[in-house]
Design an enzyme around this catalytic site. Structure first.
Site: not given
Ligand SMILES: [Zn+2]
Length: 549
Positions: A90-91, A94, A100, A145
């Site tokens: 996930h990071e 980014h 997101h 999320y």
């Molecule tokens: Zn995030």
């Protein structure tokens, strides 16, 4: 999901240089997250050499794992405080430019957002201006999320599917995540593998070929003009890991004063050609251990630019600008003892030419069709010539179809097209595809199919399975490798590139390595200190510097 905010900066060529804080306890998890990206996308992560822009995996004392979106310029941190591989994916999402999914500006078309149920970090739920995104909203995106308490969810799908408990990513890239990354990083880049440590001393000019070596290695042979302005043969052994080690110089590896050194493989050895101290063409044959066998003595006259081409196991073609400034091609036979015998030539009445390049287009047992590119007074001309056992004869040329250009080379692409690679009148890299009919009788420029790139100082191209690779010296003096696909209709499409992985250089040559491994090509440059330096690269599809176990 697959969304990227407006105005995000991406990583050039899809190459992300990185460092890891060695004190981190979860380095294995970081490697697993990187491997996941390399297996599923065209992104490649390379250990940082000296690149200005890079990520550093670090552990921050406050907060959970986090990362800025896209390339920030300079050093940027990926906070790798949490150990879960899925969090790190996930990071990294980014860091390579993903936002997101639940912050897409169209998210309210797809879901109901209960803002009042957000207790923490409300800004992580605000809608952002979305640049690139996939058509469908992806509730399972690695960038989405979770909905929190299923009885009081933060998110609900408008369609009811999926249920709140199933909203949120699972720590792996989904099909739509990959679709976005494919759109913003469309091709595998060119990855630097290794280089010949310490270089090989001062060099003024280099030419390179690669031949098979023992035990799945390759030998990169450099015929160079060394710091003393003399001919020298320098050998490098390239291992399938990409490691490059200099080999001892072969017997008779040095010669007299020389300029414009080139070389080509012939049979089990090689032949090099140069202009000697008197400005005359001079050939040297080397045997299967690269030892010097013989030379052409004074059989050739004065030349300007020249290019050496292998025709068969015992014949080479010297394509030259003659002393009187005309295109002249000479066929040489290399006898089994290495002796070099001039056989015949194209005659003294060739067209006016300033520089030359050549490639074999078709080869049969007794003859070859050769494409010769030369720089005429006001334009580049691509011509076809038939070589048989006793003559070389002109067939056809491209007439007025090209303008002025220099640093021109010609390459035969796997599709059968012939591509002229040159620097155009505005100093930019230009690739021009041609159709050449079977017997060479028509040389036709394919209109609207050119490839273009920025301002360059030097070019060395090589044919590749996907089309061709151009190794260039950029306007800023950096070595840059650019991949080009040649489509079945001749259209040239820019694919990946090497970004900022190579340092400064000049006078480069490039050779395709004759084995399948993690290294596929080798560039040889005169580096910023004037030394000869080979660098190995993977231009096909290999992962970055990590070993996938
Ligand atoms: Zn995030």
């Amino acid at each position: 999901m697959g969304a990227s905010p407006s105005g995000v900066d991406l990583w050039r060529g899809g190459i992300v240089p990185y460092e890891i804080n060695p004190d981190l306890a979860n380095i294995d998890s970081i490697h697993q997250a990187i491997v996941h990206f390399e297996e599923q996308t065209n992104l490649r992560f390379v250990g940082r050499l000296n690149q200005d822009d890079y990520i550093r995996f670090s552990k921050q004392t406050r907060g959970n794992s986090n990362s800025e979106v896209g390339r920030q310029g300079g050093r940027q941190y990926v906070n790798a405080s949490l150990n879960a591989v899925g969090v790190l994916v996930h990071e990294l999402g980014h860091a390579v430019g993903m936002m997101h999914e639940h912050q897409r500006d169209d998210r309210d078309d797809w879901m109901i957002f209960h803002e009042d149920r957000v207790t923490d970090e409300a800004e992580q739920y605000e809608v952002e201006d979305t640049g690139a995104r996939t058509a469908r909203y992806d509730f399972q995106s690695v960038m989405h999320y979770h909905a929190g308490d299923p009885a009081n969810p933060i998110f609900e799908s408008r369609s009811g599917m999926p249920a709140p408990a199933d909203i949120g990513g699972h720590g792996t890239l989904t099909v739509t995540d990959k679709t976005l990354l494919e759109a913003i990083y469309p091709a595998a880049p060119v990855i630097r593998r290794s280089d010949g440590e310490g270089g090989a001393g001062e060099v003024l000019h280099t030419s390179a070929i690669a031949v098979p070596g023992v035990n799945n290695t390759a030998v990169v042979v450099n015929a160079i003009r060394n710091g003393s302005k003399k001919y020298q043969l320098v050998l490098w052994r390239v291992y399938d890991t990409g490691v490059v080690v200099r080999m001892p110089d072969p017997l008779g590896s040095t010669g007299g004063k020389a300029t414009a050194v080139t070389c080509t493989a012939v049979g089990s050895g090689l032949v090099s050609a140069m202009r000697d101290a008197d400005g005359e063409l001079y050939l040297i044959s080397h045997g299967d251990a690269f030892q010097r066998l013989a030379d052409s003595a004074d059989q050739a006259g004065e030349v300007g630019d020249h290019h050496l081409l292998m025709l068969s196991a015992n014949r080479v073609l010297s394509v030259c600008v003659s002393g009187s400034g005309r295109l002249l091609s000479i066929v040489w036979e290399i006898q089994s003892n290495g002796e070099i015998v001039r056989r015949f030539d194209s005659g003294t009445n060739g067209p006016a030419a300033a520089s030359v390049s050549s490639v074999v287009v078709e080869s049969t047992a007794g003859s070859q069709l050769v494409a010769i590119l030369y720089r005429a007074p006001s334009r580049l001309v691509l011509s076809t010539w038939k070589v048989d056992g006793s003559s070389i004869t002109f067939v056809a040329d491209s007439k007025q179809s090209m303008g002025a250009g220099d640093l021109a080379h010609v390459i035969a692409a796997p599709t059968g097209h012939v591509v002229v690679v040159c620097r155009d009148a505005s100093d930019r890299l230009l690739l021009i595809p041609f159709d050449i009919t079977r017997n060479g009788a028509a040389v036709t420029r394919i209109s609207g199919a050119d490839g273009h790139a920025g301002v360059i100082r030097e070019i060395a191209p090589v044919a590749r399975p996907y089309g061709l690779l151009t190794s260039v010296i950029s306007e800023g003096g950096h070595v840059l490798l650019i991949k080009w696909r040649v489509e079945d209709n001749g259209q040239i499409v820019r694919l990946g590139e090497s970004g900022t992985q190579a340092g400064e250089g000049s006078n480069l040559s490039v050779a395709a390595l004759p084995f399948a491994s993690k290294v596929t090509v080798c560039t040889v440059v005169r580096n910023g200190s004037g030394d000869l330096l080979p660098i190995t690269w993977d231009d096909v599809d290999g992962p970055g510097e990590l070993t996938v176990v």
